[in-house]
Motif scaffolding. Structure first.
Motif, PDB file in Angstrom:
ATOM      1  N   ASP A   1     -34.027  -3.066  71.273  1.00 60.62           N
ATOM      2  CA  ASP A   1     -34.683  -3.369  72.550  1.00 60.62           C
ATOM      3  C   ASP A   1     -35.084  -4.846  72.611  1.00 60.62           C
ATOM      4  OD1 ASP A   1     -34.406  -0.719  73.267  1.00 60.62           O
ATOM      5  OD2 ASP A   1     -36.486  -0.179  72.827  1.00 60.62           O
ATOM      6  N   GLU A   2     -35.640  -5.349  71.512  1.00 67.23           N
ATOM      7  CA  GLU A   2     -36.027  -6.761  71.448  1.00 67.23           C
ATOM      8  C   GLU A   2     -34.803  -7.664  71.580  1.00 67.23           C
ATOM      9  OE1 GLU A   2     -39.135  -8.302  70.957  1.00 67.23           O
ATOM     10  OE2 GLU A   2     -40.013  -6.335  71.323  1.00 67.23           O
ATOM     11  N   LEU A   3     -33.712  -7.268  70.934  1.00 68.61           N
ATOM     12  CA  LEU A   3     -32.479  -8.042  71.002  1.00 68.61           C
ATOM     13  C   LEU A   3     -31.941  -8.073  72.427  1.00 68.61           C
ATOM     14  CD1 LEU A   3     -30.256  -9.633  69.573  1.00 68.61           C
ATOM     15  CD2 LEU A   3     -29.181  -7.448  68.982  1.00 68.61           C
ATOM     16  N   ALA A   4     -31.995  -6.938  73.114  1.00 70.71           N
ATOM     17  CA  ALA A   4     -31.537  -6.891  74.502  1.00 70.71           C
ATOM     18  C   ALA A   4     -32.355  -7.834  75.382  1.00 70.71           C
ATOM     19  CB  ALA A   4     -31.619  -5.458  75.038  1.00 70.71           C
ATOM     20  N   LEU A   5     -33.659  -7.863  75.184  1.00 69.81           N
ATOM     21  CA  LEU A   5     -34.513  -8.782  75.942  1.00 69.81           C
ATOM     22  C   LEU A   5     -34.159 -10.236  75.639  1.00 69.81           C
ATOM     23  CD1 LEU A   5     -38.039  -7.123  75.665  1.00 69.81           C
ATOM     24  CD2 LEU A   5     -36.745  -7.517  77.758  1.00 69.81           C
ATOM     25  N   ALA A   6     -33.955 -10.523  74.369  1.00 74.50           N
ATOM     26  CA  ALA A   6     -33.634 -11.901  73.968  1.00 74.50           C
ATOM     27  C   ALA A   6     -32.280 -12.330  74.538  1.00 74.50           C
ATOM     28  CB  ALA A   6     -33.636 -12.022  72.446  1.00 74.50           C
ATOM     29  N   GLU A   7     -31.305 -11.424  74.525  1.00 73.14           N
ATOM     30  CA  GLU A   7     -29.989 -11.747  75.082  1.00 73.14           C
ATOM     31  C   GLU A   7     -30.069 -11.971  76.585  1.00 73.14           C
ATOM     32  OE1 GLU A   7     -26.975  -9.472  72.001  1.00 73.14           O
ATOM     33  OE2 GLU A   7     -27.792  -8.353  73.688  1.00 73.14           O
TER      34      GLU A   7
ATOM     35  N   MET B   1     -30.209 -19.742  69.442  1.00 75.02           N
ATOM     36  CA  MET B   1     -29.553 -18.700  68.699  1.00 75.02           C
ATOM     37  C   MET B   1     -30.571 -17.605  68.373  1.00 75.02           C
ATOM     38  SD  MET B   1     -27.726 -18.681  64.900  1.00 75.02           S
ATOM     39  CE  MET B   1     -27.928 -20.403  64.738  1.00 75.02           C
ATOM     40  N   ILE B   2     -30.144 -16.371  68.548  1.00 74.09           N
ATOM     41  CA  ILE B   2     -31.004 -15.229  68.257  1.00 74.09           C
ATOM     42  C   ILE B   2     -30.801 -14.838  66.797  1.00 74.09           C
ATOM     43  CG2 ILE B   2     -31.507 -12.825  68.815  1.00 74.09           C
ATOM     44  CD1 ILE B   2     -30.222 -13.419  71.598  1.00 74.09           C
ATOM     45  N   LEU B   3     -31.886 -14.800  66.030  1.00 70.89           N
ATOM     46  CA  LEU B   3     -31.802 -14.412  64.626  1.00 70.89           C
ATOM     47  C   LEU B   3     -32.321 -12.987  64.462  1.00 70.89           C
ATOM     48  CD1 LEU B   3     -33.069 -17.638  62.826  1.00 70.89           C
ATOM     49  CD2 LEU B   3     -30.716 -16.841  63.106  1.00 70.89           C
ATOM     50  N   LEU B   4     -31.436 -12.108  64.025  1.00 71.91           N
ATOM     51  CA  LEU B   4     -31.792 -10.709  63.848  1.00 71.91           C
ATOM     52  C   LEU B   4     -32.930 -10.550  62.849  1.00 71.91           C
ATOM     53  CD1 LEU B   4     -31.084  -7.864  64.738  1.00 71.91           C
ATOM     54  CD2 LEU B   4     -29.411  -7.769  62.887  1.00 71.91           C
ATOM     55  N   ARG B   5     -32.923 -11.358  61.786  1.00 68.98           N
ATOM     56  CA  ARG B   5     -33.977 -11.233  60.772  1.00 68.98           C
ATOM     57  C   ARG B   5     -35.347 -11.545  61.365  1.00 68.98           C
ATOM     58  NH1 ARG B   5     -31.608 -16.317  58.689  1.00 68.98           N
ATOM     59  NH2 ARG B   5     -33.189 -17.919  59.001  1.00 68.98           N
ATOM     60  N   ARG B   6     -35.395 -12.457  62.335  1.00 71.80           N
ATOM     61  CA  ARG B   6     -36.671 -12.801  62.968  1.00 71.80           C
ATOM     62  C   ARG B   6     -37.165 -11.645  63.851  1.00 71.80           C
ATOM     63  NH1 ARG B   6     -36.334 -18.612  64.746  1.00 71.80           N
ATOM     64  NH2 ARG B   6     -36.495 -18.978  62.527  1.00 71.80           N
ATOM     65  N   LEU B   7     -36.245 -11.051  64.620  1.00 69.04           N
ATOM     66  CA  LEU B   7     -36.606  -9.907  65.465  1.00 69.04           C
ATOM     67  C   LEU B   7     -37.063  -8.736  64.600  1.00 69.04           C
ATOM     68  CD1 LEU B   7     -33.693  -9.994  68.074  1.00 69.04           C
ATOM     69  CD2 LEU B   7     -36.044 -10.734  68.425  1.00 69.04           C
ATOM     70  N   LEU B   8     -36.337  -8.470  63.533  1.00 69.53           N
ATOM     71  CA  LEU B   8     -36.682  -7.382  62.630  1.00 69.53           C
ATOM     72  C   LEU B   8     -38.068  -7.607  62.024  1.00 69.53           C
ATOM     73  CD1 LEU B   8     -35.765  -4.802  61.174  1.00 69.53           C
ATOM     74  CD2 LEU B   8     -34.786  -6.267  59.419  1.00 69.53           C
ATOM     75  N   GLY B   9     -38.328  -8.823  61.603  1.00 75.41           N
ATOM     76  CA  GLY B   9     -39.639  -9.150  61.033  1.00 75.41           C
ATOM     77  C   GLY B   9     -40.767  -8.951  62.030  1.00 75.41           C
ATOM     78  N   ASP B  10     -40.527  -9.360  63.286  1.00 73.38           N
ATOM     79  CA  ASP B  10     -41.551  -9.180  64.326  1.00 73.38           C
ATOM     80  C   ASP B  10     -41.860  -7.701  64.538  1.00 73.38           C
ATOM     81  OD1 ASP B  10     -41.675 -11.925  64.741  1.00 73.38           O
ATOM     82  OD2 ASP B  10     -40.391 -11.884  66.526  1.00 73.38           O
ATOM     83  N   VAL B  11     -40.821  -6.880  64.566  1.00 70.44           N
ATOM     84  CA  VAL B  11     -41.009  -5.439  64.779  1.00 70.44           C
ATOM     85  C   VAL B  11     -41.737  -4.823  63.586  1.00 70.44           C
ATOM     86  CG1 VAL B  11     -39.830  -3.221  65.073  1.00 70.44           C
ATOM     87  CG2 VAL B  11     -39.071  -5.223  66.380  1.00 70.44           C
TER      88      VAL B  11
END
Length: 124
Positions: free
Chosen positions: A72-78, A1-11
């Motif tokens: 962009d990170e979300l697109a890569l993860a998807e 599962m992709i967690l938006l909060r994790r991607l946001l934190g990384d960015v």
């Protein structure tokens, strides 16, 4: 599962590190506790829009730029999540996909806009 909060934190962490700033500096400027900012960067806490605005102001980054990078990170993860053949993803792209197992790419040509470059992925 992709967690938006994790991607946001990384960015957010990358933005801060690009500027050579510490958590303490940014937390002070954003008027948020150091511990809470750390939890946001690690994807352990959901940041409100008000908090994101304060952090973006502290980093002197537009929220739209932050969200574009997250997108962009979300697109890569998807893409990584939906792929079905690791051979189709070039070795140079795999580090950007993190530890996600990539298996397969649709037969059409796909362009992935990564934060630092555009990469063409072509099914084998």
């Amino acid at each position: 599962m992709i967690l938006l909060r994790r991607l946001l934190g990384d960015v957010l962490r990358r933005q801060r590190q690009r500027q050579g700033r510490t958590l303490r500096e940014v937390s002070s400027s954003a008027r948020v506790s150091l511990g809470y900012l750390s939890e946001v960067e690690r994807g352990q806490k959901e940041a409100s829009s008000e908090l994101l605005s304060a952090i973006c102001d502290a980093l002197d980054v537009r929220m739209s730029e932050l969200m574009r990078e997250v997108s962009d990170e979300l697109a890569l993860a998807e893409l990584a999540q939906s792929a079905t053949a690791t051979e189709a993803v070039p070795a140079s792209v795999r580090p950007m996909l993190g530890s996600v197992s990539v298996t397969g790419v649709p037969p059409e040509r796909v362009t992935i806009k990564a934060p630092t470059e555009a990469v063409d992925v072509v099914a084998a």
